[in-house]
Motif scaffolding. Structure first.
Motif, PDB file in Angstrom:
ATOM      1  N   PRO A  86       0.830  -1.202   0.000  1.00 41.80           N
ATOM      2  CA  PRO A  86       0.000   0.000   0.000  1.00 41.80           C
ATOM      3  C   PRO A  86       0.874   1.266   0.000  1.00 41.80           C
ATOM      4  O   PRO A  86       1.838   1.358   0.770  1.00 41.80           O
ATOM      5  N   TRP A  87       0.505   2.212  -0.843  1.00 38.42           N
ATOM      6  CA  TRP A  87       1.202   3.499  -0.909  1.00 38.42           C
ATOM      7  C   TRP A  87       0.263   4.619  -0.503  1.00 38.42           C
ATOM      8  O   TRP A  87      -0.900   4.646  -0.904  1.00 38.42           O
ATOM      9  N   PHE A  88       0.803   5.572   0.254  1.00 39.48           N
ATOM     10  CA  PHE A  88       0.137   6.854   0.456  1.00 39.48           C
ATOM     11  C   PHE A  88       0.797   7.848  -0.500  1.00 39.48           C
ATOM     12  O   PHE A  88       2.028   7.938  -0.540  1.00 39.48           O
ATOM     13  N   VAL A  89       0.003   8.587  -1.265  1.00 39.28           N
ATOM     14  CA  VAL A  89       0.558   9.518  -2.235  1.00 39.28           C
ATOM     15  C   VAL A  89       0.008  10.923  -1.989  1.00 39.28           C
ATOM     16  O   VAL A  89      -1.106  11.081  -1.479  1.00 39.28           O
ATOM     17  N   PHE A  90       0.817  11.920  -2.314  1.00 36.57           N
ATOM     18  CA  PHE A  90       0.360  13.309  -2.204  1.00 36.57           C
ATOM     19  C   PHE A  90       0.808  14.087  -3.428  1.00 36.57           C
ATOM     20  O   PHE A  90       1.718  13.663  -4.152  1.00 36.57           O
ATOM     21  N   VAL A 120      -3.396  -3.773   8.774  1.00 32.71           N
ATOM     22  CA  VAL A 120      -3.710  -2.346   8.708  1.00 32.71           C
ATOM     23  C   VAL A 120      -2.706  -1.506   9.489  1.00 32.71           C
ATOM     24  O   VAL A 120      -1.815  -2.010  10.180  1.00 32.71           O
ATOM     25  N   SER A 121      -2.914  -0.204   9.381  1.00 33.12           N
ATOM     26  CA  SER A 121      -1.957   0.771   9.916  1.00 33.12           C
ATOM     27  C   SER A 121      -1.700   0.591  11.407  1.00 33.12           C
ATOM     28  O   SER A 121      -0.564   0.712  11.871  1.00 33.12           O
ATOM     29  N   GLY A 122      -2.751   0.310  12.176  1.00 34.06           N
ATOM     30  CA  GLY A 122      -2.563   0.125  13.608  1.00 34.06           C
ATOM     31  C   GLY A 122      -1.747  -1.111  13.929  1.00 34.06           C
ATOM     32  O   GLY A 122      -0.940  -1.108  14.877  1.00 34.06           O
ATOM     33  N   GLU A 123      -1.937  -2.168  13.149  1.00 34.67           N
ATOM     34  CA  GLU A 123      -1.131  -3.380  13.336  1.00 34.67           C
ATOM     35  C   GLU A 123       0.335  -3.088  13.028  1.00 34.67           C
ATOM     36  O   GLU A 123       1.243  -3.499  13.769  1.00 34.67           O
ATOM     37  N   LEU A 133      -2.075  -7.355   2.186  1.00 39.36           N
ATOM     38  CA  LEU A 133      -1.718  -5.951   2.018  1.00 39.36           C
ATOM     39  C   LEU A 133      -0.987  -5.533   3.280  1.00 39.36           C
ATOM     40  O   LEU A 133      -1.541  -5.623   4.386  1.00 39.36           O
ATOM     41  N   THR A 134       0.254  -5.088   3.128  1.00 41.60           N
ATOM     42  CA  THR A 134       1.056  -4.762   4.304  1.00 41.60           C
ATOM     43  C   THR A 134       2.040  -3.646   4.004  1.00 41.60           C
ATOM     44  O   THR A 134       2.650  -3.616   2.934  1.00 41.60           O
ATOM     45  N   TYR A 135       2.186  -2.751   4.965  1.00 38.03           N
ATOM     46  CA  TYR A 135       3.160  -1.661   4.833  1.00 38.03           C
ATOM     47  C   TYR A 135       4.585  -2.175   4.989  1.00 38.03           C
ATOM     48  O   TYR A 135       5.539  -1.456   4.718  1.00 38.03           O
TER      49      TYR A 135
END
Length: 334
Positions: A40-44, A283-286, A321-323
């Motif tokens: 997963p990517w966060f984009v700006f 997810v993000s919290g994990e 799906l993992t960061y």
């Protein structure tokens, strides 16, 4: 399962096959590889990178970073990336109109990925309105209520603009009723019958999403609100099976359980019940819990990361799906 086929101790010594590394590898029931990972990517919409404070080690990627990140995914043999936008607050409106702008941040990101790596890396796009809405909800709000059918109409338009940009997999995370069938029909009628749908079929109203909302800039918009009228309550298990059945019946190609590790029982039930491609979202919290504990020296980051990902495979997930995707792939492929 018949557990009476082995003789008693000492004829049976379960430790025999554990004595050597080669033997442990030979009898391994489950294996984890880079092909099991979705990144997963966060984009700006800007240059460079922006750290996400609540997710140590994760950064938002500027539009100029996309090509390099896509090459890295290809080099690490990661099959797919999932794109999540942190859009300019000035573009957020009550009707989330930016979600259906064919030149929005997600569409430009998808085009940049495809221009760099073509079909070597799949692109998964989130379909929901929360990154674009001024109220932070996944759907349209009328008189204080999240309305279902009007929202589904907008989600169909959002899916089409993403498909036109080159998206390979539409991933509706909104949890509106009937959206999978409507999106499937809209895609097919627009000439995108080859585009897959990965449904967030069992998505829970979880407290584990906090860092994600920080990363995409929706936590401030949501404020004291919640998503309990459309996401599942953590108490529900049978309900998840009904949700998955409905989405498969409407044309989902694969399904997802979110969050991941707190819901491994749901992953197992879904896989055993339907035998379809089943994914889980760490997810993000994990991620944040593992990363923060490792940062403080309380856990071995690499060991816990890989153990947690293997747990998804053991539960029946076809992919995660993992960061951690990039660093896990580096370890797995080395």
């Amino acid at each position: 399962m018949n557990m009476t086929s082995r003789g008693p101790f000492p004829a049976t010594r379960m430790r025999r096959v554990r004595q050597s590394d080669w033997s442990r590898r030979l009898v391994a029931e489950h294996r984890l590889g880079s092909g099991d990972l979705i990144w997963p990517w966060f984009v700006f919409d800007g240059p460079g990178v922006q750290p996400v404070p609540s997710m140590p080690g994760v950064e938002r990627l500027g539009i100029d970073q996309i090509a390099g990140a896509a090459r890295r995914a290809r080099e690490l043999s990661i099959p797919a990336v999932a794109v999540f936008p942190a859009i300019d607050p000035k573009l957020k409106t009550d009707d989330a109109a930016e979600a259906i702008n064919p030149d929005n941040l997600v569409c430009r990101t998808v085009a940049a990925i495809k221009a760099e790596v073509g079909e070597a890396v799949g692109v998964i796009c989130d379909v929901a309105l929360d990154p674009y809405s001024s109220h932070g909800q996944d759907g349209l709000v009328r008189d204080g209520r999240i309305v279902n059918d009007e929202t589904v109409d907008v989600l169909c338009q959002q899916a089409i603009v993403q498909a036109r940009a080159g998206c390979d997999v539409i991933a509706p995370s909104d949890m509106m009723d009937g959206r999978i069938g409507a999106i499937r029909q809209a895609l097919d009628q627009s000439g995108f019958s080859q585009v897959q749908i990965m449904s967030y079929a069992a998505k829970y109203a979880s407290a584990f999403y906090g860092p994600f909302r920080d990363a995409v800039g929706s936590s401030g918009n949501l404020g004291s609100g919640d998503k309990k009228t459309y996401q599942q309550a953590p108490s529900q298990s049978d309900e998840a099976i009904h949700e998955v059945a409905l989405d498969l019946g409407e044309g989902a190609d694969s399904v997802m359980v979110k969050p991941g590790m707190p819901y491994l029982d749901i992953v197992r039930r879904v896989k055993e019940t339907f035998a379809v491609p089943t994914f889980a979202y760490q997810v993000s919290g994990e991620y944040a819990m593992i990363a923060a504990a490792a940062q403080n020296g309380w856990l071995d980051r690499n060991a816990v990361m890989l153990e947690s990902l293997l747990a998804f495979k053991r539960a029946g997930a076809d992919g995660v799906l993992t960061y951690f995707a990039a660093e896990a792939a580096e370890l797995l492929e080395s």
